[in-house]
Write a protein that holds these residues in place. Sequence first.
Motif, PDB file in Angstrom:
ATOM      1  N   THR A   1       0.825  -1.213   0.000  1.00  0.00           N
ATOM      2  CA  THR A   1       0.000   0.000   0.000  1.00  0.00           C
ATOM      3  C   THR A   1       0.858   1.261   0.000  1.00  0.00           C
ATOM      4  O   THR A   1       0.541   2.235  -0.692  1.00  0.00           O
ATOM      5  N   VAL A   2       1.944   1.252   0.762  1.00  0.00           N
ATOM      6  CA  VAL A   2       2.867   2.394   0.757  1.00  0.00           C
ATOM      7  C   VAL A   2       3.420   2.611  -0.652  1.00  0.00           C
ATOM      8  O   VAL A   2       3.541   3.752  -1.126  1.00  0.00           O
ATOM      9  N   GLY A   3       3.748   1.522  -1.336  1.00  0.00           N
ATOM     10  CA  GLY A   3       4.240   1.632  -2.706  1.00  0.00           C
ATOM     11  C   GLY A   3       3.199   2.213  -3.647  1.00  0.00           C
ATOM     12  O   GLY A   3       3.528   3.027  -4.526  1.00  0.00           O
ATOM     13  N   ILE A   4       1.939   1.809  -3.478  1.00  0.00           N
ATOM     14  CA  ILE A   4       0.854   2.360  -4.300  1.00  0.00           C
ATOM     15  C   ILE A   4       0.754   3.866  -4.097  1.00  0.00           C
ATOM     16  O   ILE A   4       0.672   4.645  -5.058  1.00  0.00           O
ATOM     17  N   ILE A   5       0.765   4.291  -2.849  1.00  0.00           N
ATOM     18  CA  ILE A   5       0.637   5.720  -2.530  1.00  0.00           C
ATOM     19  C   ILE A   5       1.788   6.514  -3.146  1.00  0.00           C
ATOM     20  O   ILE A   5       1.582   7.611  -3.686  1.00  0.00           O
ATOM     21  N   SER A   6       2.996   5.978  -3.096  1.00  0.00           N
ATOM     22  CA  SER A   6       4.149   6.707  -3.629  1.00  0.00           C
ATOM     23  C   SER A   6       4.032   6.897  -5.138  1.00  0.00           C
ATOM     24  O   SER A   6       4.323   7.982  -5.661  1.00  0.00           O
TER      25      SER A   6
ATOM     26  N   GLY B   1       9.932  13.468  -7.683  1.00  0.00           N
ATOM     27  CA  GLY B   1       9.394  12.302  -8.378  1.00  0.00           C
ATOM     28  C   GLY B   1      10.294  11.093  -8.248  1.00  0.00           C
ATOM     29  O   GLY B   1       9.828   9.969  -8.004  1.00  0.00           O
ATOM     30  N   LYS B   2      11.610  11.309  -8.397  1.00  0.00           N
ATOM     31  CA  LYS B   2      12.561  10.206  -8.236  1.00  0.00           C
ATOM     32  C   LYS B   2      12.524   9.649  -6.817  1.00  0.00           C
ATOM     33  O   LYS B   2      12.652   8.432  -6.609  1.00  0.00           O
ATOM     34  N   SER B   3      12.347  10.526  -5.842  1.00  0.00           N
ATOM     35  CA  SER B   3      12.294  10.081  -4.438  1.00  0.00           C
ATOM     36  C   SER B   3      11.084   9.183  -4.207  1.00  0.00           C
ATOM     37  O   SER B   3      11.175   8.150  -3.526  1.00  0.00           O
ATOM     38  N   LEU B   4       9.944   9.563  -4.780  1.00  0.00           N
ATOM     39  CA  LEU B   4       8.724   8.764  -4.623  1.00  0.00           C
ATOM     40  C   LEU B   4       8.863   7.412  -5.314  1.00  0.00           C
ATOM     41  O   LEU B   4       8.410   6.384  -4.798  1.00  0.00           O
TER      42      LEU B   4
END
Length: 238
Positions: free
Chosen positions: A96-101, A127-130
């Motif tokens: 879920t954290v990956g989806i949000i990012s 953007g690269k950080s996310l």
Amino acid sequence: MSSTRTAAVAAGVLFLITEVTAMAGLALYQPVLSDAEYVVGAGADGRVLMGGLVELILVVAVIGTAVVLYPVLARHDHGVAIGYVCGRLLEAAVITVGIISVLSVVTLRQDLAGTAGQDNPALVTVGKSLVAIHDWTFLLGPNFILGANSLLLASLMHRSRLVPRLIAVIGLAGGALICVSATAVLFGLYDQISVWGSIAALPVFVWEVSLAVYLIVKGFMPSRDTSAAEPRTEPSVA
């Protein structure tokens, strides 16, 4: 259909859903994951948003496998059953954290990129950080945590003989191998999306698919069916 047979079919279907949605979600995310300047470009937002939706289905399926299997597993080892539920919840949370990012990159592109006075290099950095957050969640969730969960479930399946031993052994090997591979990726020996990464992920893929097909077609092995673990009620004497 008995409750145990229903649980087997439901778990099998959910395992297949996790495999399909995991691969589909990764494919749909590629415009964001492969283009460092996606946040300031034309974008393919519809495709990426569809990937987010697909991965939400993945999250539900991951949790669902633990929920439907818990009553069966708990009759053989309550501690392992609880551990498996907690592990799948943790795996779902990391996904879920990956989806949000990833979806946050889409929001940045839609709301900020191209507007007057915006610092595009700064947006690219954000953007690269996310995307980096997504990449780490992809390593931790579908690799380390998935491997640990596979080891838990396969070890219990092996001891209880709920499924054929060969399937359980594949799960034990697959869970251990993907954890070793994730450690190698962690220390930069090779990329997660690479030939070696794919080879390491193959056994755990075979484990989940073979387990799913067996549960759908055969259910739990009759000789070790959990119904046998249920206490028998003796007739009362008048």
